[in-house]
Design a protein around this motif. Structure first.
Motif, PDB file in Angstrom:
ATOM      1  N   ARG A 159      28.641  36.652  34.786  1.00  0.00           N
ATOM      2  CA  ARG A 159      27.984  35.679  35.437  1.00  0.00           C
ATOM      3  C   ARG A 159      28.120  34.268  34.644  1.00  0.00           C
ATOM      4  N   HIS A 160      28.976  34.137  33.754  1.00  0.00           N
ATOM      5  CA  HIS A 160      29.327  33.077  33.205  1.00  0.00           C
ATOM      6  C   HIS A 160      29.618  31.816  34.258  1.00  0.00           C
ATOM      7  N   PRO A 161      28.865  30.592  34.148  1.00  0.00           N
ATOM      8  CA  PRO A 161      29.129  29.548  35.081  1.00  0.00           C
ATOM      9  C   PRO A 161      30.421  29.391  35.516  1.00  0.00           C
ATOM     10  N   SER A 162      31.239  29.252  34.661  1.00  0.00           N
ATOM     11  CA  SER A 162      32.438  28.698  34.791  1.00  0.00           C
ATOM     12  C   SER A 162      33.316  29.577  35.731  1.00  0.00           C
ATOM     13  N   LEU A 163      33.019  30.922  35.717  1.00  0.00           N
ATOM     14  CA  LEU A 163      33.798  31.856  36.590  1.00  0.00           C
ATOM     15  C   LEU A 163      33.342  31.764  38.023  1.00  0.00           C
ATOM     16  N   GLN A 164      32.419  31.080  38.506  1.00  0.00           N
ATOM     17  CA  GLN A 164      31.735  30.960  39.803  1.00  0.00           C
ATOM     18  C   GLN A 164      32.025  32.308  40.495  1.00  0.00           C
ATOM     19  N   THR A 165      31.391  33.321  39.700  1.00  0.00           N
ATOM     20  CA  THR A 165      31.420  34.398  40.539  1.00  0.00           C
ATOM     21  C   THR A 165      30.277  34.697  41.586  1.00  0.00           C
ATOM     22  N   HIS A 166      31.033  35.373  42.892  1.00  0.00           N
ATOM     23  CA  HIS A 166      29.974  35.257  43.950  1.00  0.00           C
ATOM     24  C   HIS A 166      30.686  36.631  44.674  1.00  0.00           C
ATOM     25  N   ASP A 167      29.678  37.580  45.349  1.00  0.00           N
ATOM     26  CA  ASP A 167      30.188  38.499  46.290  1.00  0.00           C
ATOM     27  C   ASP A 167      31.170  38.300  47.192  1.00  0.00           C
ATOM     28  N   PHE A 168      32.140  39.215  47.397  1.00  0.00           N
ATOM     29  CA  PHE A 168      33.150  39.041  48.385  1.00  0.00           C
ATOM     30  C   PHE A 168      32.811  40.330  49.574  1.00  0.00           C
ATOM     31  N   ASP A 169      31.919  39.783  50.433  1.00  0.00           N
ATOM     32  CA  ASP A 169      31.166  40.747  51.177  1.00  0.00           C
ATOM     33  C   ASP A 169      32.129  41.331  52.147  1.00  0.00           C
ATOM     34  N   SER A 170      33.415  40.850  52.644  1.00  0.00           N
ATOM     35  CA  SER A 170      34.475  41.688  53.434  1.00  0.00           C
ATOM     36  C   SER A 170      35.137  42.715  52.740  1.00  0.00           C
ATOM     37  N   LEU A 171      35.015  42.911  51.552  1.00  0.00           N
ATOM     38  CA  LEU A 171      35.703  43.990  50.899  1.00  0.00           C
ATOM     39  C   LEU A 171      34.529  44.797  50.058  1.00  0.00           C
ATOM     40  N   THR A 172      34.962  46.224  49.936  1.00  0.00           N
ATOM     41  CA  THR A 172      34.131  47.139  49.181  1.00  0.00           C
ATOM     42  C   THR A 172      35.037  47.961  48.502  1.00  0.00           C
ATOM     43  N   GLY A 173      34.317  48.615  47.205  1.00  0.00           N
ATOM     44  CA  GLY A 173      35.287  49.109  46.181  1.00  0.00           C
ATOM     45  C   GLY A 173      35.321  50.658  46.984  1.00  0.00           C
ATOM     46  N   PRO A 174      36.122  51.457  46.264  1.00  0.00           N
ATOM     47  CA  PRO A 174      36.612  52.925  46.955  1.00  0.00           C
ATOM     48  C   PRO A 174      35.091  53.531  47.067  1.00  0.00           C
ATOM     49  N   ASN A 175      34.267  53.632  46.255  1.00  0.00           N
ATOM     50  CA  ASN A 175      33.018  54.193  46.493  1.00  0.00           C
ATOM     51  C   ASN A 175      31.905  53.212  46.888  1.00  0.00           C
ATOM     52  N   LYS A 176      32.131  52.295  48.027  1.00  0.00           N
ATOM     53  CA  LYS A 176      31.237  51.194  48.525  1.00  0.00           C
ATOM     54  C   LYS A 176      30.792  50.362  47.256  1.00  0.00           C
ATOM     55  N   GLU A 177      31.500  50.212  46.413  1.00  0.00           N
ATOM     56  CA  GLU A 177      31.029  49.234  45.186  1.00  0.00           C
ATOM     57  C   GLU A 177      31.017  47.767  45.780  1.00  0.00           C
ATOM     58  N   LYS A 178      30.270  46.718  45.379  1.00  0.00           N
ATOM     59  CA  LYS A 178      30.188  45.361  45.919  1.00  0.00           C
ATOM     60  C   LYS A 178      31.356  44.745  45.099  1.00  0.00           C
ATOM     61  N   VAL A 179      32.124  43.950  45.891  1.00  0.00           N
ATOM     62  CA  VAL A 179      33.563  43.321  45.334  1.00  0.00           C
ATOM     63  C   VAL A 179      32.856  41.919  44.975  1.00  0.00           C
ATOM     64  N   PHE A 180      33.247  41.489  43.772  1.00  0.00           N
ATOM     65  CA  PHE A 180      33.256  40.261  43.404  1.00  0.00           C
ATOM     66  C   PHE A 180      34.565  39.321  43.284  1.00  0.00           C
ATOM     67  N   GLU A 181      34.449  38.245  43.408  1.00  0.00           N
ATOM     68  CA  GLU A 181      35.642  37.146  42.947  1.00  0.00           C
ATOM     69  C   GLU A 181      35.089  36.158  42.060  1.00  0.00           C
ATOM     70  N   SER A 182      35.941  36.106  41.174  1.00  0.00           N
ATOM     71  CA  SER A 182      35.903  35.050  40.127  1.00  0.00           C
ATOM     72  C   SER A 182      36.844  34.127  39.971  1.00  0.00           C
ATOM     73  N   TYR A 183      36.699  32.697  39.674  1.00  0.00           N
ATOM     74  CA  TYR A 183      37.612  31.661  39.678  1.00  0.00           C
ATOM     75  C   TYR A 183      38.192  31.910  38.207  1.00  0.00           C
ATOM     76  N   VAL A 184      39.594  31.644  38.411  1.00  0.00           N
ATOM     77  CA  VAL A 184      40.506  31.517  37.104  1.00  0.00           C
ATOM     78  C   VAL A 184      40.320  29.993  36.793  1.00  0.00           C
ATOM     79  N   GLU A 185      40.272  29.030  37.636  1.00  0.00           N
ATOM     80  CA  GLU A 185      40.125  27.637  37.469  1.00  0.00           C
ATOM     81  C   GLU A 185      39.137  26.777  37.911  1.00  0.00           C
ATOM     82  N   ASN A 186      38.469  25.704  37.476  1.00  0.00           N
ATOM     83  CA  ASN A 186      37.648  24.982  38.011  1.00  0.00           C
ATOM     84  C   ASN A 186      38.135  23.756  38.762  1.00  0.00           C
ATOM     85  N   ASN A 187      37.607  23.409  39.717  1.00  0.00           N
ATOM     86  CA  ASN A 187      37.866  22.057  40.406  1.00  0.00           C
ATOM     87  C   ASN A 187      39.540  22.093  40.694  1.00  0.00           C
ATOM     88  N   THR A 188      40.061  23.094  41.067  1.00  0.00           N
ATOM     89  CA  THR A 188      41.445  23.312  41.460  1.00  0.00           C
ATOM     90  C   THR A 188      41.610  24.179  42.938  1.00  0.00           C
TER      91      THR A 188
END
Lengths: 97, 96
Positions: free
Chosen positions: B41-70
């Protein structure tokens, strides 16, 4: 839309909609969202749909990125992941844009 | 608490490709993975849920940013598990 009529099987033999047109379908439809279609014979088809948040559409509209994610998920399901060592030493890297 | 990152072959192959083709991007990805390992949850990662995907056992999938302001920032897709203290890295992919 492809409709595979041959795959239909009875779920309820006799169910009755109430005065507001509501039917209870039970577990088979629990928490699902549908598009509802009807034909000239009065047959009703419930076509499951999934809502995709707008901010996530970029992935679904990008075949390469989507395929990459789907491959990763499939590999995860097959238990193919592995540990590559710690990346903690990179967390403090200073990188110029 | 730091996590252990488990890479799927898809994500690992992207790292290998970047080693050969784009060392600058590789460093950014490595930094992102380091931050994920320390604190997803480091702020620069801008991690957030990616609701349209789930893991193989229904895990919540997250998206994190590699770059800021790009605008076309690369993204890392991951979920918690398998097991405690593990993050599964599903894929590392450019945003078109």
């Amino acid at each position: 839309m492809n409709i595979h009529f041959q795959d239909f099987r009875p779920v309820k033999e006799d169910t009755h909609a109430d005065s507001r047109g509501r039917l209870t379908l039970g577990q088979i439809a629990k928490d699902k969202k549908y598009r509802v279609l009807v034909n000239d014979a009065g047959q009703v088809l419930l076509d499951p749909v999934v809502s995709i948040p707008e901010r996530e559409l970029w992935l679904w509209n990008n075949p390469e990125a989507l395929a990459s994610v789907q491959r990763g998920l499939q590999q995860a399901a097959e238990g193919k992941g592995r540990y590559l060592g710690s990346f903690a030493q990179y967390a403090d890297l200073e990188i110029e844009d | 608490m730091p996590s252990q990152l488990e890479f799927q072959p898809e994500a690992e192959s992207t790292l290998e490709l970047l080693k050969k083709t784009d060392l600058k991007k590789l460093k950014k990805v490595q930094k992102t993975l380091g931050l994920l390992e320390r604190n997803p949850r480091h702020p620069s990662l801008q991690t957030h849920d990616f609701d349209s995907l789930t893991g193989p056992n229904k895990e919540k999938v997250f998206e994190s940013y590699v770059e800021n302001n790009t605008p076309a920032a690369w993204r890392v897709f991951w979920y918690y598990g398998p097991g405690a203290g593990v993050l599964t890295i599903i894929a590392i992919t450019p945003h078109p």
